[in-house]
Scaffold this active site. Sequence first.
Site, short mmCIF file in Angstrom:
data_model
loop_
_atom_site.label_atom_id
_atom_site.label_comp_id
_atom_site.label_asym_id
_atom_site.label_seq_id
_atom_site.Cartn_x
_atom_site.Cartn_y
_atom_site.Cartn_z
N GLU A 150 9.36 22.18 43.90
CA GLU A 150 9.10 20.93 43.19
C GLU A 150 7.89 20.29 43.85
O GLU A 150 7.90 20.00 45.05
CB GLU A 150 10.32 20.00 43.22
CG GLU A 150 11.44 20.51 42.33
CD GLU A 150 12.60 19.53 42.13
OE1 GLU A 150 12.74 18.60 42.96
OE2 GLU A 150 13.36 19.71 41.17
N ASP A 181 10.04 20.07 47.46
CA ASP A 181 11.51 19.97 47.40
C ASP A 181 12.05 21.28 46.80
O ASP A 181 12.32 21.36 45.61
CB ASP A 181 11.89 18.76 46.55
CG ASP A 181 13.40 18.60 46.43
OD1 ASP A 181 14.12 19.09 47.31
OD2 ASP A 181 13.84 17.98 45.44
N LYS A 204 19.61 21.88 47.03
CA LYS A 204 18.42 21.15 47.48
C LYS A 204 18.34 21.06 49.00
O LYS A 204 17.35 20.56 49.53
CB LYS A 204 18.45 19.73 46.93
CG LYS A 204 18.46 19.63 45.42
CD LYS A 204 17.08 19.73 44.85
CE LYS A 204 17.09 19.41 43.37
NZ LYS A 204 15.72 19.35 42.86
N TYR A 263 26.16 20.59 40.24
CA TYR A 263 25.68 19.20 40.25
C TYR A 263 26.58 18.20 39.53
O TYR A 263 26.42 16.99 39.69
CB TYR A 263 24.24 19.11 39.73
CG TYR A 263 24.08 18.97 38.23
CD1 TYR A 263 24.23 20.07 37.40
CD2 TYR A 263 23.79 17.73 37.65
CE1 TYR A 263 24.08 19.95 36.03
CE2 TYR A 263 23.64 17.60 36.28
CZ TYR A 263 23.78 18.70 35.47
OH TYR A 263 23.64 18.58 34.12
N HIS A 265 8.34 14.89 33.75
CA HIS A 265 9.32 15.82 34.32
C HIS A 265 10.72 15.54 33.77
O HIS A 265 11.42 16.45 33.32
CB HIS A 265 9.32 15.72 35.84
CG HIS A 265 10.42 16.51 36.49
ND1 HIS A 265 10.46 17.89 36.48
CD2 HIS A 265 11.55 16.12 37.15
CE1 HIS A 265 11.55 18.32 37.11
NE2 HIS A 265 12.22 17.26 37.53
N ARG A 294 19.34 19.20 27.58
CA ARG A 294 20.20 18.32 26.80
C ARG A 294 19.75 18.26 25.36
O ARG A 294 19.98 19.19 24.60
CB ARG A 294 20.27 16.93 27.45
CG ARG A 294 21.12 16.90 28.72
CD ARG A 294 21.33 15.48 29.24
NE ARG A 294 20.06 14.82 29.56
CZ ARG A 294 19.46 14.90 30.75
NH1 ARG A 294 20.03 15.55 31.74
NH2 ARG A 294 18.31 14.31 30.96
N GLN A 354 22.18 24.80 41.50
CA GLN A 354 22.16 23.40 41.04
C GLN A 354 22.95 23.22 39.74
O GLN A 354 23.75 22.29 39.61
CB GLN A 354 20.70 22.97 40.83
CG GLN A 354 20.51 21.51 40.44
CD GLN A 354 19.04 21.14 40.30
OE1 GLN A 354 18.14 21.94 40.58
NE2 GLN A 354 18.78 19.91 39.87
N THR A 378 9.70 15.41 41.22
CA THR A 378 8.70 16.35 40.71
C THR A 378 7.62 15.63 39.92
O THR A 378 7.93 14.81 39.04
CB THR A 378 9.39 17.38 39.80
OG1 THR A 378 10.46 17.97 40.52
CG2 THR A 378 8.42 18.44 39.33
N GLU A 386 5.93 17.43 44.91
CA GLU A 386 6.22 16.01 45.11
C GLU A 386 5.30 15.44 46.17
O GLU A 386 4.67 16.17 46.93
CB GLU A 386 7.69 15.81 45.55
CG GLU A 386 8.70 16.41 44.58
CD GLU A 386 10.14 15.92 44.78
OE1 GLU A 386 10.33 14.87 45.43
OE2 GLU A 386 11.05 16.59 44.27
MN MN Z 1 13.08 16.75 43.86
#
Ligand code: MN
Length: 415
Positions: free
Chosen positions: A199, A233, A253, A244, A133, A142, A240, A349, A201
């Site tokens: 997400e 999540d 979140k 963030y 992830h 990025r 975000q 995640t 999880e």
């Molecule tokens: Mn999460």
Amino acid sequence: MTSWIKIPENSDFPLQNIPFGIAKSGETISPATRIGNTVIMLSALADYGFFDILDLDDLSIFYQPVLNDIAALSRQQRVNIRERLSVLFSDTCDELKQHTEAHSAACFNSNDIEMLLPVHIGDYTDFYSSIEHATNVGVMFRDPDNALLPNWRYLPVGYHGRSSSIVVSGTDIHRPKGQTRPDDNLPPVFGPSKQVDFELEMGFITSGSTKLGDSITAKDAEDHIFGMVLFNDLSARDIQRWEYVPLGPFLSKSFGSVVSPWIVTLEALEPFRVEGPKQEPAVFPYLQTSGKRNIDVSLEVYLQPQHGEENLICRSNFRHMYWNMSQQLAHQTVAGCNINPGDLYASGTISGPTHNSFGSMLELAWKGTRPIQLLDDTQRTFVLDNDTLIIRGFAQKNGLRIGFGECVTKILPAK
Ligand code: MN
């Protein structure tokens, strides 16, 4: 070991599971366990003295509306409760089976029961511990050549999340509103999020507590883990992305996160332990663990449109986690942060190595560039209003299946 309670084939809840939850029947709210489709109220068993042989000072733990007092017990005391329950419901024991009054006071069909949030969650941390992830996100946002940030292989990255908005499976969540910046050359705009995501999880619930300044070693961390849940999540990717920097996720979140109602203990999951991925470079001594600390739990995510059928959109596994739960708890406490019974620590995640094992729509639809095709001929890049998300998880081996049930939520239009 078989039970005198009828257990359907492929049930998540054989006699070997004995999970803990909080059940509501009429006005009664009680700690409970589940065998097959039968929910068993522990308060009723306590009423009839079935826990008297346990070495417990205070039986009020079986009458609380949350499991925090049970989570505060020692590991051995919790093991004793589970073992007592498995004896009471095994074929070889007549004690409860023959006691028709206690039996009918304690046992309910799961269809007649409402499940509540199992613990009062004082603190909640969300980690970022799947290397697949973290790599996918790094590649997308990025640099594909340096997808992981320099700290990632040295420590389990995490942030402190919001616990007031964590809800139990079956609770619907409204689409959040907030600031987003769809065009980097224009000012931000305000309105309903257009990029609501799930997400996939899992989370663990802590047991016991530590004093401020103390830390838990990775070696001993499992003594402080009560059990595990499925966790969704929910995330608003557009909110975000704008909010963030530099302190991490905030409102994107905290509009709602969903847990499954049954806490499955590490003891029940013991047969499904596996080795985790090799960690390189070697981790600091405070993060070192030995033995099998990962768990082979098959995970599935389904998306169900309002009038449509369930679409399986992700198949992953908890065994992929790079950082294990013991390392997460050791890292959480190494600077001296104290923990309490009932805290929730989410994995981050859980993505696997293959495209269909990616644990979020962001990754499955690769930032909107590869829409997910549904059975009703519609497509999704993110979650639409009135879509229902269902996470299922189970461990299975040699004919034994230990499951978590479901973690379900529907996304309603913005308020
Ligand atoms: Mn999460």
